[in-house]
Design a protein around this motif. Sequence first.
Motif, PDB file in Angstrom:
ATOM      1  N   LEU A  30       2.688  -0.311  24.314  1.00 47.17           N
ATOM      2  CA  LEU A  30       3.308  -0.399  25.631  1.00 47.17           C
ATOM      3  C   LEU A  30       2.963   0.838  26.445  1.00 47.17           C
ATOM      4  CD1 LEU A  30       6.875  -1.417  24.380  1.00 47.17           C
ATOM      5  CD2 LEU A  30       5.049  -2.955  25.110  1.00 47.17           C
ATOM      6  N   ALA A  51       3.322   3.993  28.769  1.00 46.42           N
ATOM      7  CA  ALA A  51       4.381   4.938  29.164  1.00 46.42           C
ATOM      8  C   ALA A  51       3.689   6.203  29.635  1.00 46.42           C
ATOM      9  CB  ALA A  51       5.327   5.227  28.008  1.00 46.42           C
ATOM     10  N   THR A  96       4.931   9.012  30.813  1.00 44.27           N
ATOM     11  CA  THR A  96       5.592  10.290  30.560  1.00 44.27           C
ATOM     12  C   THR A  96       6.363  10.246  29.242  1.00 44.27           C
ATOM     13  OG1 THR A  96       7.645   9.651  31.679  1.00 44.27           O
ATOM     14  CG2 THR A  96       5.891  10.633  33.039  1.00 44.27           C
ATOM     15  N   GLY A 130       9.628   8.374  29.749  1.00 46.04           N
ATOM     16  CA  GLY A 130       9.468   6.931  29.703  1.00 46.04           C
ATOM     17  C   GLY A 130       9.265   6.437  28.273  1.00 46.04           C
ATOM     18  N   ALA A 131       8.528   7.212  27.475  1.00 47.48           N
ATOM     19  CA  ALA A 131       8.288   6.823  26.090  1.00 47.48           C
ATOM     20  C   ALA A 131       9.581   6.829  25.285  1.00 47.48           C
ATOM     21  CB  ALA A 131       7.267   7.774  25.457  1.00 47.48           C
ATOM     22  N   ARG A 161      12.598   6.431  26.385  1.00 54.40           N
ATOM     23  CA  ARG A 161      13.441   5.304  26.812  1.00 54.40           C
ATOM     24  C   ARG A 161      12.983   4.001  26.156  1.00 54.40           C
ATOM     25  NH1 ARG A 161      13.336   7.950  31.919  1.00 54.40           N
ATOM     26  NH2 ARG A 161      11.588   6.631  32.594  1.00 54.40           N
ATOM     27  N   LEU A 162      11.675   3.777  26.121  1.00 47.96           N
ATOM     28  CA  LEU A 162      11.159   2.562  25.498  1.00 47.96           C
ATOM     29  C   LEU A 162      11.492   2.519  24.007  1.00 47.96           C
ATOM     30  CD1 LEU A 162       7.606   1.992  27.040  1.00 47.96           C
ATOM     31  CD2 LEU A 162       9.558   0.447  27.145  1.00 47.96           C
ATOM     32  N   TRP A 170       4.118   8.034  20.401  1.00 47.41           N
ATOM     33  CA  TRP A 170       3.577   8.037  21.769  1.00 47.41           C
ATOM     34  C   TRP A 170       2.353   8.925  21.810  1.00 47.41           C
ATOM     35  CZ3 TRP A 170       4.106  12.118  25.729  1.00 47.41           C
ATOM     36  CH2 TRP A 170       3.655  11.711  26.999  1.00 47.41           C
ATOM     37  N   GLY A 205      -0.637   8.140  26.520  1.00 51.27           N
ATOM     38  CA  GLY A 205       0.022   7.291  27.499  1.00 51.27           C
ATOM     39  C   GLY A 205       0.465   5.930  26.987  1.00 51.27           C
ATOM     40  N   VAL A 212       2.999   3.876  24.052  1.00 49.82           N
ATOM     41  CA  VAL A 212       3.986   3.836  22.972  1.00 49.82           C
ATOM     42  C   VAL A 212       3.502   2.849  21.918  1.00 49.82           C
ATOM     43  CG1 VAL A 212       6.333   3.119  22.344  1.00 49.82           C
ATOM     44  CG2 VAL A 212       5.957   4.517  24.381  1.00 49.82           C
TER      45      VAL A 212
END
Length: 378
Positions: free
Chosen positions: A187, A189, A191, A194-195, A197-198, A214, A217, A219
Amino acid sequence: MVYRPACVEDLAETLRTAGARGETLAVTGSGSKPGLGPGEAAARLDLTALGGRVEHDPGELLLTAPAAIPLAEITSLLADAGQCLAFEPLSPAAIWGQGEGTLGGTVACALSGPRRPFAGAARDHVLGLAGVTGRGEIFRAGGKVLKNVTGFDLPRLLTGSRGTLAVITELTLKVLPLPPAEATLRLPAATAAGAVRLIAEALMVDGGLTGAAWRDGMVLLRLESTARALPALVAAAQARLPSGELVEGAASRALWAAAACLPAATDAGDSLWRCALPASRAPALAALLPAGAGLTLDWGGALAWLSLPPELAEFDVHAALATAAGREGHAERLRGPAGDIPPRAPLEPGPAALSARLKALFDPAGILSPRAAPGAGA
């Protein structure tokens, strides 16, 4: 001077003699992990001649082996039986280029890989061990079944001790079956925030997750189960997460073989730091890094790999981690030039006192890998 004992009794005598003389010893196996010790000493203690019998009971998921056996031999033996070391050891060859090392060195340095948050750390799978203390005393601790592991838990204590308290000569480990089927979701991500959170969303999926990293960029989320159950786990994850690429079977395994070698993606001239911290604080650490620094996350965000090019070698990683995670973070430089920034931060008074008491108990003369001890400068 190099000592190369051929049996446990020779090893004990070597340690007693060195202790009487106050001769420090750099405890080494194949020498695959120079950044984790043993550092400088008056003589080198080479353990590669210490042999022994390998006992593998696939039905009981048990392995007993000499500590000096090459890790590659153990990995191959287990794979032939459809099994593996549950903590998925990190590849030292990816960091230092000196081979994969020995089973004993892997446990002594506690090098757990991507599966650690989900299956446990190296110490969680060491049921028993044998060794020789810095006093030259031969001992055996733990057992071959969990119910026999009573008293002071020496296997857990010595896992990760880097040869500073005792020399491990034999190990008994719990192993696990290789997962029948696996798939990885990739997926995007941009930043670290963002990683994280995922990954937090992925952890809400009921079962199956055994890897969360991660890099570049993207995940990576690994799901493992039986061939029958895996599609439902993948569908549940896809329903909860943004759209991404699904990688299955051998391609997924190749992704995670590379993930266990994450540091290999860095330039050989870069300084490489390994930082453990709460996953929720990884974005704060990322925000403090200078331009040009590389960041990769593993363990669901709880392990950060930092790569610093030569012009950033004096960036104070310890200070950045303290700002981001307070006392909950720990950083160590595994590779890079010596400079004003120490490879490890000094221990706080409480842990330092406890460490000193343990050292005095197991190695009162201070002969075992003194520069690899917690708080040492090497």
